[in-house]
Write a protein that holds these residues in place. Structure first.
Motif, PDB file in Angstrom:
ATOM      1  N   GLN A  65       0.872  -1.250  -0.147  1.00  0.00           N
ATOM      2  CA  GLN A  65       0.054   0.018  -0.017  1.00  0.00           C
ATOM      3  C   GLN A  65       0.699   1.009  -0.260  1.00  0.00           C
ATOM      4  O   GLN A  65       1.760   1.567   0.740  1.00  0.00           O
ATOM      5  N   LEU A  66       0.562   2.030  -0.968  1.00  0.00           N
ATOM      6  CA  LEU A  66       1.388   3.479  -1.167  1.00  0.00           C
ATOM      7  C   LEU A  66       0.410   4.545  -0.824  1.00  0.00           C
ATOM      8  O   LEU A  66      -0.696   4.366  -1.434  1.00  0.00           O
ATOM      9  N   THR A  67       0.708   5.432   0.067  1.00  0.00           N
ATOM     10  CA  THR A  67      -0.226   6.575   0.441  1.00  0.00           C
ATOM     11  C   THR A  67       0.533   7.836   0.190  1.00  0.00           C
ATOM     12  O   THR A  67       1.579   8.102   0.752  1.00  0.00           O
ATOM     13  N   GLY A  68      -0.006   8.700  -1.022  1.00  0.00           N
ATOM     14  CA  GLY A  68       0.684  10.081  -1.002  1.00  0.00           C
ATOM     15  C   GLY A  68       2.282  10.044  -1.271  1.00  0.00           C
ATOM     16  O   GLY A  68       2.943  10.940  -0.692  1.00  0.00           O
ATOM     17  N   ILE A  69       3.046   8.995  -2.038  1.00  0.00           N
ATOM     18  CA  ILE A  69       4.202   8.895  -2.065  1.00  0.00           C
ATOM     19  C   ILE A  69       4.842   9.972  -3.228  1.00  0.00           C
ATOM     20  O   ILE A  69       3.869  10.462  -4.371  1.00  0.00           O
ATOM     21  N   ALA A  70       5.554  10.782  -2.915  1.00  0.00           N
ATOM     22  CA  ALA A  70       6.537  11.690  -3.718  1.00  0.00           C
ATOM     23  C   ALA A  70       7.881  11.375  -3.714  1.00  0.00           C
ATOM     24  O   ALA A  70       8.461  10.879  -2.624  1.00  0.00           O
ATOM     25  N   ALA A  71       8.669  11.524  -4.874  1.00  0.00           N
ATOM     26  CA  ALA A  71       9.942  11.047  -4.674  1.00  0.00           C
ATOM     27  C   ALA A  71      10.685  11.630  -6.160  1.00  0.00           C
ATOM     28  O   ALA A  71       9.938  12.131  -6.910  1.00  0.00           O
ATOM     29  N   GLY A  72      11.975  11.943  -6.002  1.00  0.00           N
ATOM     30  CA  GLY A  72      12.662  12.324  -7.100  1.00  0.00           C
ATOM     31  C   GLY A  72      14.282  12.212  -6.964  1.00  0.00           C
ATOM     32  O   GLY A  72      14.605  11.632  -6.004  1.00  0.00           O
ATOM     33  N   TYR A  73      14.920  13.217  -7.700  1.00  0.00           N
ATOM     34  CA  TYR A  73      16.424  13.031  -7.681  1.00  0.00           C
ATOM     35  C   TYR A  73      16.818  14.318  -7.568  1.00  0.00           C
ATOM     36  O   TYR A  73      16.702  15.235  -8.732  1.00  0.00           O
ATOM     37  N   LYS A  74      17.494  14.967  -6.617  1.00  0.00           N
ATOM     38  CA  LYS A  74      17.805  16.246  -6.389  1.00  0.00           C
ATOM     39  C   LYS A  74      16.894  17.128  -6.690  1.00  0.00           C
ATOM     40  O   LYS A  74      15.626  17.203  -5.962  1.00  0.00           O
ATOM     41  N   VAL A 116       9.967  13.399  -9.635  1.00  0.00           N
ATOM     42  CA  VAL A 116       9.375  12.433 -10.741  1.00  0.00           C
ATOM     43  C   VAL A 116       8.189  12.077 -10.130  1.00  0.00           C
ATOM     44  O   VAL A 116       7.205  11.897 -10.847  1.00  0.00           O
ATOM     45  N   LEU A 117       7.736  11.866  -8.696  1.00  0.00           N
ATOM     46  CA  LEU A 117       6.522  11.099  -8.539  1.00  0.00           C
ATOM     47  C   LEU A 117       5.853  12.073  -7.729  1.00  0.00           C
ATOM     48  O   LEU A 117       6.755  12.732  -6.796  1.00  0.00           O
ATOM     49  N   LYS A 118       4.631  12.328  -7.969  1.00  0.00           N
ATOM     50  CA  LYS A 118       3.942  13.410  -6.906  1.00  0.00           C
ATOM     51  C   LYS A 118       2.536  12.888  -6.524  1.00  0.00           C
ATOM     52  O   LYS A 118       1.592  12.564  -7.233  1.00  0.00           O
ATOM     53  N   ASP A 119       2.277  12.586  -5.228  1.00  0.00           N
ATOM     54  CA  ASP A 119       1.029  12.131  -4.539  1.00  0.00           C
ATOM     55  C   ASP A 119       0.719  10.798  -5.259  1.00  0.00           C
ATOM     56  O   ASP A 119      -0.541  10.868  -5.778  1.00  0.00           O
ATOM     57  N   ILE A 120       1.261   9.698  -5.132  1.00  0.00           N
ATOM     58  CA  ILE A 120       0.834   8.335  -5.793  1.00  0.00           C
ATOM     59  C   ILE A 120       0.270   7.595  -4.729  1.00  0.00           C
ATOM     60  O   ILE A 120       1.093   7.160  -3.623  1.00  0.00           O
ATOM     61  N   SER A 121      -0.759   7.044  -4.748  1.00  0.00           N
ATOM     62  CA  SER A 121      -1.537   6.144  -3.728  1.00  0.00           C
ATOM     63  C   SER A 121      -1.955   5.040  -4.643  1.00  0.00           C
ATOM     64  O   SER A 121      -2.662   5.092  -5.671  1.00  0.00           O
ATOM     65  N   LEU A 134       1.037   1.657 -15.701  1.00  0.00           N
ATOM     66  CA  LEU A 134       1.317   2.129 -16.950  1.00  0.00           C
ATOM     67  C   LEU A 134       1.673   3.675 -17.127  1.00  0.00           C
ATOM     68  O   LEU A 134       0.639   4.268 -16.332  1.00  0.00           O
ATOM     69  N   GLY A 135       2.186   4.039 -18.042  1.00  0.00           N
ATOM     70  CA  GLY A 135       2.500   5.515 -18.356  1.00  0.00           C
ATOM     71  C   GLY A 135       3.355   5.641 -19.613  1.00  0.00           C
ATOM     72  O   GLY A 135       4.057   4.892 -19.847  1.00  0.00           O
ATOM     73  N   PRO A 136       3.601   7.035 -19.931  1.00  0.00           N
ATOM     74  CA  PRO A 136       4.360   7.563 -20.812  1.00  0.00           C
ATOM     75  C   PRO A 136       5.983   7.265 -20.419  1.00  0.00           C
ATOM     76  O   PRO A 136       6.203   7.045 -19.313  1.00  0.00           O
ATOM     77  N   SER A 137       6.869   7.071 -21.408  1.00  0.00           N
ATOM     78  CA  SER A 137       8.294   7.162 -21.047  1.00  0.00           C
ATOM     79  C   SER A 137       8.668   8.045 -20.199  1.00  0.00           C
ATOM     80  O   SER A 137       8.335   9.429 -20.317  1.00  0.00           O
ATOM     81  N   GLY A 138       9.566   7.875 -19.256  1.00  0.00           N
ATOM     82  CA  GLY A 138       9.894   9.059 -18.390  1.00  0.00           C
ATOM     83  C   GLY A 138       8.887   9.369 -17.182  1.00  0.00           C
ATOM     84  O   GLY A 138       9.390  10.441 -16.341  1.00  0.00           O
ATOM     85  N   ALA A 139       7.994   8.942 -16.989  1.00  0.00           N
ATOM     86  CA  ALA A 139       6.971   9.147 -16.045  1.00  0.00           C
ATOM     87  C   ALA A 139       7.164   8.622 -14.610  1.00  0.00           C
ATOM     88  O   ALA A 139       6.510   9.187 -13.705  1.00  0.00           O
ATOM     89  N   GLY A 140       8.124   7.853 -14.522  1.00  0.00           N
ATOM     90  CA  GLY A 140       8.708   7.393 -13.233  1.00  0.00           C
ATOM     91  C   GLY A 140       8.049   6.185 -12.829  1.00  0.00           C
ATOM     92  O   GLY A 140       8.113   5.744 -11.524  1.00  0.00           O
ATOM     93  N   VAL A 159      -2.791   4.130 -13.974  1.00  0.00           N
ATOM     94  CA  VAL A 159      -2.293   4.970 -15.011  1.00  0.00           C
ATOM     95  C   VAL A 159      -1.617   6.259 -14.616  1.00  0.00           C
ATOM     96  O   VAL A 159      -2.415   6.973 -13.817  1.00  0.00           O
ATOM     97  N   LEU A 160      -0.401   6.420 -15.036  1.00  0.00           N
ATOM     98  CA  LEU A 160       0.515   7.938 -14.622  1.00  0.00           C
ATOM     99  C   LEU A 160       0.262   8.678 -15.705  1.00  0.00           C
ATOM    100  O   LEU A 160       0.455   8.583 -16.703  1.00  0.00           O
ATOM    101  N   SER A 161       0.422  10.154 -15.187  1.00  0.00           N
ATOM    102  CA  SER A 161       0.564  11.145 -16.098  1.00  0.00           C
ATOM    103  C   SER A 161       2.212  11.323 -16.382  1.00  0.00           C
ATOM    104  O   SER A 161       2.814  10.614 -15.727  1.00  0.00           O
ATOM    105  N   PRO A 162       2.457  12.339 -17.429  1.00  0.00           N
ATOM    106  CA  PRO A 162       3.839  12.630 -17.673  1.00  0.00           C
ATOM    107  C   PRO A 162       4.247  13.226 -16.281  1.00  0.00           C
ATOM    108  O   PRO A 162       3.577  13.563 -15.232  1.00  0.00           O
ATOM    109  N   ARG A 163       5.832  13.234 -16.255  1.00  0.00           N
ATOM    110  CA  ARG A 163       6.491  13.864 -15.090  1.00  0.00           C
ATOM    111  C   ARG A 163       6.099  15.133 -14.775  1.00  0.00           C
ATOM    112  O   ARG A 163       6.055  15.903 -15.911  1.00  0.00           O
ATOM    113  N   PRO A 164       6.221  15.494 -13.393  1.00  0.00           N
ATOM    114  CA  PRO A 164       6.008  14.622 -12.279  1.00  0.00           C
ATOM    115  C   PRO A 164       4.603  13.844 -12.328  1.00  0.00           C
ATOM    116  O   PRO A 164       3.421  14.571 -12.247  1.00  0.00           O
TER     117      PRO A 164
END
Length: 255
Positions: free
Chosen positions: A7-16, A20-25, A37-43, A205-210
């Protein structure tokens, strides 16, 4: 209802400075096959880095069987994009590699692998080197190496993307048949809409980054889906709806 395995709740992550990820649950329940599923580079692959501990979230919570992920003891078996077979090891020894890395003796590891060779279509090829096998057989060997570790969840990172279309279709059928037999808990990262629809119980389904979640789709199709056209028009309609979502301009993008 069965409690979530993951279970993921409100996950955000990135590099410096790159988010890359914004509010993934999301949730994955025991025995489910879920796709990201998502476009290339979506995280999509960044999620797997969070699961394997090579990246920490900047916000949010990841639970495994109701506990923080850090408390879980090696819960995942990971299958990468390429088969990553060692060219100098025979197929039997490639299949045992994950067990040996965990500290199991080669003899004991072979004892665990050998009964599965026939089920994975590799009986008679165990003494061959990877170069002698077709792409599909190599991927089956890589999948065997993954599942024989007997972890409670499989992470499949675009494992069929490098295969030709016919071999990929054959692997889809094989994986679906194996999943129906064994009911693995699995998460597949892919950018192939048809692959996700044919294999999954649910698709995120993910949006483009973030990346944010723009659609969650439960797949109501009965199994098996990949023989005798069982998926049919209903699968095609789901695929088209997902494509419309992915191709629609997102906020801040040009149409």
């Amino acid at each position: 209802m069965i409690p979530p395995r993951l279970q993921l709740t409100g996950i955000a992550a990135g590099y410096k400075d790159l988010q890359v990820l914004k509010d993934i649950s999301l949730t994955v329940r025991p025995g489910e096959f879920v796709s990201i599923l998502g476009p290339s580079g979506a995280g999509k692959s960044t999620l797997f880095r969070l699961f394997t501990g090579t990246l920490k979230p900047t916000h949010g919570e990841i639970l495994y069987d109701g506990l923080p992920l850090e408390a879980a003891s090696s819960p995942f078996a990971f299958m990468p994009q390429r088969d990553a077979l060692m060219p100098w090891r025979r197929i039997i020894d490639n299949a045992t590699l994950g067990l040996e890395v965990q500290g199991m003796s080669r003899r004991e590891a072979r004892t665990r692998v050998e009964p599965l060779l026939s089920e994975f279509g590799l009986s008679g090829f165990e003494q061959q080197y990877p170069a002698a096998l077709s792409g599909g057989m190599r991927q089956r060997a890589a999948l065997l190496r993954t599942v024989v570790q007997n972890r409670s969840m499989l992470l499949l990172d675009e494992p069929f993307g490098a295969l030709d279309a016919l071999t990929r279709a054959g692997m889809h059928r094989f994986v679906e048949a194996m999943w129906m037999r064994r009911r693995w808990t699995a998460m597949l990262v892919t950018h192939d809409v048809r692959e996700a629809v044919h294999l999954s119980d649910r698709i995120y389904v993910l949006s483009p980054r973030p990346a944010t979640l723009i659609q969650v789709i439960d797949i109501p199709l009965t199994r098996p889906r990949l023989r005798n056209g069982a998926a049919g028009a209903e699968a095609a309609a789901i695929e088209n709806a997902i494509l419309e979502t992915l191709l629609a301009p997102q906020e801040g993008q040009l149409p």
